[in-house]
Design a protein around this motif. Sequence first.
Motif, mmCIF file in Angstrom:
data_model
loop_
_atom_site.group_PDB
_atom_site.id
_atom_site.type_symbol
_atom_site.label_atom_id
_atom_site.label_comp_id
_atom_site.label_asym_id
_atom_site.label_seq_id
_atom_site.Cartn_x
_atom_site.Cartn_y
_atom_site.Cartn_z
ATOM 1 N N PRO A 151 0.811 -1.219 0.000
ATOM 2 C CA PRO A 151 0.000 0.000 0.000
ATOM 3 C C PRO A 151 0.849 1.277 0.000
ATOM 4 C CG PRO A 151 -0.050 -1.048 2.152
ATOM 5 C CD PRO A 151 0.694 -1.972 1.241
ATOM 6 N N ASP A 152 2.045 1.186 0.534
ATOM 7 C CA ASP A 152 2.986 2.308 0.528
ATOM 8 C C ASP A 152 4.377 1.744 0.798
ATOM 9 O OD1 ASP A 152 2.943 1.657 3.209
ATOM 10 O OD2 ASP A 152 2.262 3.591 3.905
ATOM 11 N N ARG A 153 5.390 2.516 0.533
ATOM 12 C CA ARG A 153 6.787 2.130 0.754
ATOM 13 C C ARG A 153 7.067 0.669 0.380
ATOM 14 N NH1 ARG A 153 8.109 4.825 6.483
ATOM 15 N NH2 ARG A 153 6.192 3.798 7.056
ATOM 16 N N PRO A 154 6.979 0.342 -0.913
ATOM 17 C CA PRO A 154 7.108 -1.049 -1.344
ATOM 18 C C PRO A 154 8.421 -1.715 -0.930
ATOM 19 C CG PRO A 154 6.947 0.442 -3.240
ATOM 20 C CD PRO A 154 6.744 1.254 -2.024
ATOM 21 N N MET A 155 9.523 -0.977 -0.970
ATOM 22 C CA MET A 155 10.798 -1.602 -0.628
ATOM 23 C C MET A 155 10.837 -1.999 0.845
ATOM 24 S SD MET A 155 13.260 -2.773 -2.169
ATOM 25 C CE MET A 155 14.589 -2.328 -3.200
ATOM 26 N N ARG A 156 10.171 -1.261 1.676
ATOM 27 C CA ARG A 156 10.108 -1.633 3.100
ATOM 28 C C ARG A 156 9.398 -2.971 3.266
ATOM 29 N NH1 ARG A 156 7.918 2.147 8.039
ATOM 30 N NH2 ARG A 156 8.770 0.860 9.674
ATOM 31 N N HIS A 157 8.292 -3.158 2.576
ATOM 32 C CA HIS A 157 7.564 -4.431 2.632
ATOM 33 C C HIS A 157 8.433 -5.566 2.095
ATOM 34 C CE1 HIS A 157 3.528 -2.913 3.714
ATOM 35 N NE2 HIS A 157 3.981 -1.802 3.157
ATOM 36 N N VAL A 158 9.101 -5.297 1.002
ATOM 37 C CA VAL A 158 9.956 -6.307 0.373
ATOM 38 C C VAL A 158 11.090 -6.716 1.315
ATOM 39 C CG1 VAL A 158 11.648 -6.622 -1.477
ATOM 40 C CG2 VAL A 158 9.394 -5.712 -2.000
ATOM 41 N N LEU A 159 11.723 -5.740 1.939
ATOM 42 C CA LEU A 159 12.844 -6.066 2.822
ATOM 43 C C LEU A 159 12.379 -6.814 4.068
ATOM 44 C CD1 LEU A 159 15.092 -2.919 2.377
ATOM 45 C CD2 LEU A 159 15.361 -5.199 1.356
ATOM 46 N N TRP A 160 11.209 -6.495 4.577
ATOM 47 C CA TRP A 160 10.671 -7.279 5.691
ATOM 48 C C TRP A 160 10.404 -8.711 5.260
ATOM 49 C CZ3 TRP A 160 11.282 -6.893 10.542
ATOM 50 C CH2 TRP A 160 11.407 -5.649 11.151
ATOM 51 N N LEU A 161 9.856 -8.887 4.066
ATOM 52 C CA LEU A 161 9.655 -10.247 3.563
ATOM 53 C C LEU A 161 10.997 -10.936 3.368
ATOM 54 C CD1 LEU A 161 7.820 -12.508 2.650
ATOM 55 C CD2 LEU A 161 7.782 -11.474 0.363
ATOM 56 N N GLY A 162 12.009 -10.184 2.963
ATOM 57 C CA GLY A 162 13.354 -10.747 2.842
ATOM 58 C C GLY A 162 13.866 -11.265 4.176
ATOM 59 N N VAL A 163 13.597 -10.533 5.249
ATOM 60 C CA VAL A 163 14.001 -10.981 6.588
ATOM 61 C C VAL A 163 13.267 -12.267 6.949
ATOM 62 C CG1 VAL A 163 13.922 -10.386 9.050
ATOM 63 C CG2 VAL A 163 14.673 -8.689 7.371
ATOM 64 N N VAL A 164 11.976 -12.347 6.613
ATOM 65 C CA VAL A 164 11.212 -13.580 6.849
ATOM 66 C C VAL A 164 11.824 -14.723 6.039
ATOM 67 C CG1 VAL A 164 8.966 -14.714 6.500
ATOM 68 C CG2 VAL A 164 9.072 -12.393 7.448
ATOM 69 N N GLY A 165 12.132 -14.464 4.775
ATOM 70 C CA GLY A 165 12.747 -15.484 3.929
ATOM 71 C C GLY A 165 14.105 -15.914 4.449
ATOM 72 N N LEU A 166 14.863 -14.976 4.952
ATOM 73 C CA LEU A 166 16.168 -15.278 5.535
ATOM 74 C C LEU A 166 16.008 -16.183 6.753
ATOM 75 C CD1 LEU A 166 19.172 -14.570 5.160
ATOM 76 C CD2 LEU A 166 18.806 -12.632 6.673
ATOM 77 N N ALA A 167 15.042 -15.880 7.594
ATOM 78 C CA ALA A 167 14.777 -16.714 8.772
ATOM 79 C C ALA A 167 14.330 -18.111 8.368
ATOM 80 C CB ALA A 167 13.730 -16.050 9.664
ATOM 81 N N TRP A 188 16.057 -7.411 -3.062
ATOM 82 C CA TRP A 188 16.422 -6.106 -3.607
ATOM 83 C C TRP A 188 16.028 -6.001 -5.078
ATOM 84 C CZ3 TRP A 188 19.602 -4.084 -7.356
ATOM 85 C CH2 TRP A 188 19.798 -2.702 -7.298
ATOM 86 N N VAL A 189 16.367 -7.033 -5.872
ATOM 87 C CA VAL A 189 16.038 -7.002 -7.310
ATOM 88 C C VAL A 189 14.528 -6.970 -7.516
ATOM 89 C CG1 VAL A 189 16.152 -8.314 -9.479
ATOM 90 C CG2 VAL A 189 18.192 -8.101 -8.044
ATOM 91 N N GLY A 190 13.801 -7.860 -6.841
ATOM 92 C CA GLY A 190 12.347 -7.886 -6.989
ATOM 93 C C GLY A 190 11.709 -6.583 -6.544
ATOM 94 N N GLY A 191 12.215 -6.028 -5.447
ATOM 95 C CA GLY A 191 11.685 -4.754 -4.954
ATOM 96 C C GLY A 191 11.952 -3.612 -5.918
ATOM 97 N N ARG A 192 13.153 -3.563 -6.455
ATOM 98 C CA ARG A 192 13.485 -2.499 -7.421
ATOM 99 C C ARG A 192 12.631 -2.626 -8.684
ATOM 100 N NH1 ARG A 192 15.675 2.025 -6.245
ATOM 101 N NH2 ARG A 192 16.542 2.083 -8.326
ATOM 102 N N LEU A 193 12.434 -3.855 -9.169
ATOM 103 C CA LEU A 193 11.585 -4.048 -10.347
ATOM 104 C C LEU A 193 10.151 -3.622 -10.057
ATOM 105 C CD1 LEU A 193 12.901 -7.517 -11.610
ATOM 106 C CD2 LEU A 193 13.227 -5.286 -12.721
ATOM 107 N N GLY A 194 9.660 -3.980 -8.875
ATOM 108 C CA GLY A 194 8.308 -3.577 -8.495
ATOM 109 C C GLY A 194 8.174 -2.075 -8.372
ATOM 110 N N GLU A 195 9.163 -1.423 -7.767
ATOM 111 C CA GLU A 195 9.140 0.034 -7.661
ATOM 112 C C GLU A 195 9.189 0.697 -9.032
ATOM 113 O OE1 GLU A 195 11.105 1.374 -3.445
ATOM 114 O OE2 GLU A 195 12.489 0.948 -5.107
#
Length: 126
Positions: free
Chosen positions: A60-76, A110-117
């Motif tokens: 809904p806003d700040r897409p890279m923030r959402h992506v990076l949080w999902l990245g942290v979930v994926g990392l875990a 990062w790549v997916g987030g940048r493409l989405g942005e």
Amino acid sequence: MLAGLLVNALLSTGTDAVLHATGIYPPVGQPMSDALFGLATAYRVVFGILGFYVTARLAPDRPMRHVLWLGVVGLALSTLGAVATWGKGPEFGPTWYPLLLIATVMPCAWVGGRLGEARLSAARRA
């Protein structure tokens, strides 16, 4: 974020199932060659980028923030998977495989987030 996670999980497990069913992969529980684990890594990277892209597009806003949080979930999740399968035998793959999955999560995010942005920016300009 859930949509991006589901895209990645469903595509990865679905592709695994198809490759097992068609005989490209051996039956579940049997060891696979390093080359087949390389193939699995390749499509997991592509599907990961796609999942992060979906997350960015649906944010809904700040897409890279959402992506990076999902990245942290994926990392875990990748780390938990590595810990759970470490040293369990060749049917769980070579030791480099879970380490590579861990190492690729954040670059894929990062790549997916940048493409989405970029797609969102282009849509706003149109």
